[in-house]
Design a protein around this motif. Structure first.
Motif, PDB file in Angstrom:
ATOM      1  N   GLY A 177     -10.978 -23.064   8.445  1.00 47.94           N
ATOM      2  CA  GLY A 177     -11.648 -23.814   9.512  1.00 47.94           C
ATOM      3  C   GLY A 177     -10.713 -24.074  10.668  1.00 47.94           C
ATOM      4  N   ARG A 178     -11.194 -24.945  11.570  1.00 47.05           N
ATOM      5  CA  ARG A 178     -10.375 -25.285  12.742  1.00 47.05           C
ATOM      6  C   ARG A 178     -10.414 -26.789  12.989  1.00 47.05           C
ATOM      7  NH1 ARG A 178      -8.498 -20.907  15.364  1.00 47.05           N
ATOM      8  NH2 ARG A 178      -9.488 -18.897  14.809  1.00 47.05           N
TER       9      ARG A 178
ATOM     10  N   PRO B 152      -5.946 -23.491  13.935  1.00 40.62           N
ATOM     11  CA  PRO B 152      -6.343 -23.023  12.607  1.00 40.62           C
ATOM     12  C   PRO B 152      -5.942 -23.980  11.486  1.00 40.62           C
ATOM     13  CG  PRO B 152      -5.275 -21.273  13.853  1.00 40.62           C
ATOM     14  CD  PRO B 152      -5.057 -22.536  14.618  1.00 40.62           C
ATOM     15  N   VAL B 153      -6.829 -24.118  10.529  1.00 34.64           N
ATOM     16  CA  VAL B 153      -6.565 -24.867   9.298  1.00 34.64           C
ATOM     17  C   VAL B 153      -6.639 -23.861   8.148  1.00 34.64           C
ATOM     18  CG1 VAL B 153      -7.360 -26.680   7.735  1.00 34.64           C
ATOM     19  CG2 VAL B 153      -7.544 -26.989  10.219  1.00 34.64           C
TER      20      VAL B 153
ATOM     21  N   GLY C 247      -7.779 -20.827  -4.380  1.00 30.00           N
ATOM     22  CA  GLY C 247      -8.828 -21.651  -4.955  1.00 30.00           C
ATOM     23  C   GLY C 247     -10.225 -21.151  -4.674  1.00 30.00           C
ATOM     24  N   LEU C 248     -11.203 -21.955  -5.102  1.00 27.11           N
ATOM     25  CA  LEU C 248     -12.625 -21.667  -4.947  1.00 27.11           C
ATOM     26  C   LEU C 248     -13.236 -22.719  -4.030  1.00 27.11           C
ATOM     27  CD1 LEU C 248     -15.170 -20.046  -5.947  1.00 27.11           C
ATOM     28  CD2 LEU C 248     -15.394 -21.823  -7.718  1.00 27.11           C
ATOM     29  N   VAL C 249     -14.026 -22.286  -3.051  1.00 26.15           N
ATOM     30  CA  VAL C 249     -14.673 -23.216  -2.122  1.00 26.15           C
ATOM     31  C   VAL C 249     -15.822 -23.906  -2.849  1.00 26.15           C
ATOM     32  CG1 VAL C 249     -15.888 -23.478   0.060  1.00 26.15           C
ATOM     33  CG2 VAL C 249     -14.065 -21.754  -0.152  1.00 26.15           C
ATOM     34  N   LEU C 250     -15.694 -25.228  -3.023  1.00 28.46           N
ATOM     35  CA  LEU C 250     -16.755 -26.011  -3.661  1.00 28.46           C
ATOM     36  C   LEU C 250     -17.786 -26.486  -2.648  1.00 28.46           C
ATOM     37  CD1 LEU C 250     -14.744 -28.247  -6.178  1.00 28.46           C
ATOM     38  CD2 LEU C 250     -15.950 -26.109  -6.630  1.00 28.46           C
ATOM     39  N   LEU C 251     -17.310 -26.831  -1.457  1.00 30.53           N
ATOM     40  CA  LEU C 251     -18.193 -27.347  -0.422  1.00 30.53           C
ATOM     41  C   LEU C 251     -17.696 -26.891   0.927  1.00 30.53           C
ATOM     42  CD1 LEU C 251     -19.813 -30.802  -0.115  1.00 30.53           C
ATOM     43  CD2 LEU C 251     -18.324 -30.046   1.747  1.00 30.53           C
ATOM     44  N   ALA C 252     -18.612 -26.517   1.789  1.00 25.84           N
ATOM     45  CA  ALA C 252     -18.286 -26.136   3.167  1.00 25.84           C
ATOM     46  C   ALA C 252     -19.459 -26.570   4.032  1.00 25.84           C
ATOM     47  CB  ALA C 252     -18.040 -24.637   3.270  1.00 25.84           C
ATOM     48  N   ALA C 253     -19.475 -27.863   4.376  1.00 18.57           N
ATOM     49  CA  ALA C 253     -20.623 -28.421   5.110  1.00 18.57           C
ATOM     50  C   ALA C 253     -20.256 -29.783   5.678  1.00 18.57           C
ATOM     51  CB  ALA C 253     -21.830 -28.535   4.169  1.00 18.57           C
ATOM     52  N   ALA C 254     -21.179 -30.355   6.446  1.00 14.44           N
ATOM     53  CA  ALA C 254     -20.992 -31.695   7.004  1.00 14.44           C
ATOM     54  C   ALA C 254     -21.192 -32.728   5.912  1.00 14.44           C
ATOM     55  CB  ALA C 254     -21.983 -31.923   8.134  1.00 14.44           C
TER      56      ALA C 254
ATOM     57  N   LEU D  43     -13.327 -31.206  10.712  1.00 15.76           N
ATOM     58  CA  LEU D  43     -13.180 -29.877  11.312  1.00 15.76           C
ATOM     59  C   LEU D  43     -14.180 -29.679  12.456  1.00 15.76           C
ATOM     60  CD1 LEU D  43     -12.913 -27.806   7.992  1.00 15.76           C
ATOM     61  CD2 LEU D  43     -11.017 -28.605   9.420  1.00 15.76           C
ATOM     62  N   SER D  44     -13.787 -28.871  13.406  1.00 18.99           N
ATOM     63  CA  SER D  44     -14.718 -28.487  14.474  1.00 18.99           C
ATOM     64  C   SER D  44     -15.490 -27.226  14.103  1.00 18.99           C
ATOM     65  CB  SER D  44     -13.955 -28.244  15.783  1.00 18.99           C
ATOM     66  OG  SER D  44     -13.052 -27.148  15.633  1.00 18.99           O
ATOM     67  N   GLU D  45     -14.946 -26.474  13.153  1.00 21.86           N
ATOM     68  CA  GLU D  45     -15.560 -25.208  12.749  1.00 21.86           C
ATOM     69  C   GLU D  45     -15.173 -24.918  11.306  1.00 21.86           C
ATOM     70  OE1 GLU D  45     -14.864 -20.465  13.696  1.00 21.86           O
ATOM     71  OE2 GLU D  45     -14.471 -21.925  15.288  1.00 21.86           O
ATOM     72  N   ILE D  46     -16.141 -24.408  10.534  1.00 22.17           N
ATOM     73  CA  ILE D  46     -15.891 -24.021   9.136  1.00 22.17           C
ATOM     74  C   ILE D  46     -15.912 -22.500   9.049  1.00 22.17           C
ATOM     75  CG2 ILE D  46     -16.796 -24.071   6.775  1.00 22.17           C
ATOM     76  CD1 ILE D  46     -17.908 -26.850   7.378  1.00 22.17           C
ATOM     77  N   ALA D  47     -14.875 -21.905   8.424  1.00 21.92           N
ATOM     78  CA  ALA D  47     -14.740 -20.442   8.385  1.00 21.92           C
ATOM     79  C   ALA D  47     -15.000 -19.858   7.006  1.00 21.92           C
ATOM     80  CB  ALA D  47     -13.347 -20.046   8.860  1.00 21.92           C
TER      81      ALA D  47
END
Length: 295
Positions: free
Chosen positions: A257-258, A202-203, A209-216, A239-243
């Motif tokens: 993420g992980r 786990p990460v 905070g606020l998530v600005l970006l969650a992508a490749a 990351l291997s996975e975004i949560a």
């Protein structure tokens, strides 16, 4: 016994006629008796009036009432003095809180009304200025406490927004700054730190905070960018996975993420950055513990 008569002569002025009255002893006695009765009646009325004014029962009642009022006044004075003492102590504590909150100034008039006040002289009228002073000081202290509350609230938000925990448990394999690029083996600039950890570990968010970006993204692979306010932001790469998703609010310790090895990576690890006003800074200067997130 023959009645004796007396003549009374009245002379208005030198030219006027003389006027005479004859009065008997009986008439004189009656007139004297009438005057005596009037004098006795006047004396009785005066005695009756003053005797009623100083009625013993009424005087006793007034004395008791006066004693009771003195006790109430003394109690009132003691209460005022106690309130002054307590308010002074509260003002001292308020100043200490202001120092802890980092307030250099509490505004105009903040230092007015300090101290225990003037001792009361026992009269109720003398207590009115003291009551007015207490009211002013209480109002000023309420304003100070509002300012302290606002400042402490800002500090709490700042502390919650500061990335003070390690985002993952692992081994630091690369620090912040210049290094040999792991891909080209030439000189390079590392804008964060690398923490080696088992894939899938786990990460967590290092701060609220606020998530600005969650992508490749290029270079970072699967990544999450968080904005924490106060000019602070963090980045989590490879990351291997975004949560989480963009626009989501997270708290310190939330899973985001992980661990993986996506993007420009040679093995399973987390690339972690801290930025201040957009410029990379050393994340180790912010981390206060080494525990990281949950295992």
């Amino acid at each position: 016994m023959p009645r004796q008569r007396h003549t009374v002569i009245f002379v208005p002025d030198a030219r006027a006629r003389l006027r005479k009255w004859q009065v008997s002893n009986v008439q004189l006695a009656l007139a004297g008796g009438a005057l005596l009765l009037l004098a006795l009646a006047a004396s009785w009325l005066a005695w009756s009036h003053f005797n009623t004014s100083v009625n013993p029962a009424e005087m006793s009642r007034l004395r008791h009432e006066n004693a009771r009022l003195r006790q109430v006044n003394q109690s009132f004075e003691s209460s005022i003095e106690s309130l002054q003492s307590k308010l002074t102590a509260s003002e001292d504590r308020t100043r200490q809180l202001a120092i802890m909150a980092g307030l250099e100034s509490l505004g105009a008039g903040a230092d007015v009304g300090i101290g225990g006040g003037t001792p009361l002289d026992g009269a109720a009228a003398a207590a009115l200025p003291a009551l007015s002073s207490l009211g002013v000081r209480a109002g000023q202290m309420a304003a100070r406490l509002d300012a302290i509350e606002a400042k402490l609230g800002e500090r709490v938000r700042w502390m919650s927004s500061t990335p003070t925990i390690a985002p993952v448990r692992g081994i630091l394999t690369s620090g912040f700054g210049t290094r040999s690029d792991p891909m080209t083996h030439g000189p390079g600039l590392h804008q964060g730190i690398d923490i080696a950890a088992t894939a899938g570990q786990p990460v967590v968010a290092a701060a609220d905070g606020l998530v600005l970006l969650a992508a490749a993204t290029a270079g970072y692979g699967e990544a999450v960018y968080l904005s924490h306010g106060f000019g602070l932001s963090t980045r989590y790469g490879h990351l291997s996975e975004i949560a989480v998703r963009a626009g989501q609010r997270v708290h310190r310790g939330d899973l985001i993420g992980r661990v993986g090895s996506t993007g420009r990576s040679t093995g399973s690890h987390l690339h972690y950055e801290v930025r201040l006003d957009g410029s990379p800074v050393n994340p180790l200067a912010y981390i206060l513990d080494g525990s990281g997130g949950p295992s």
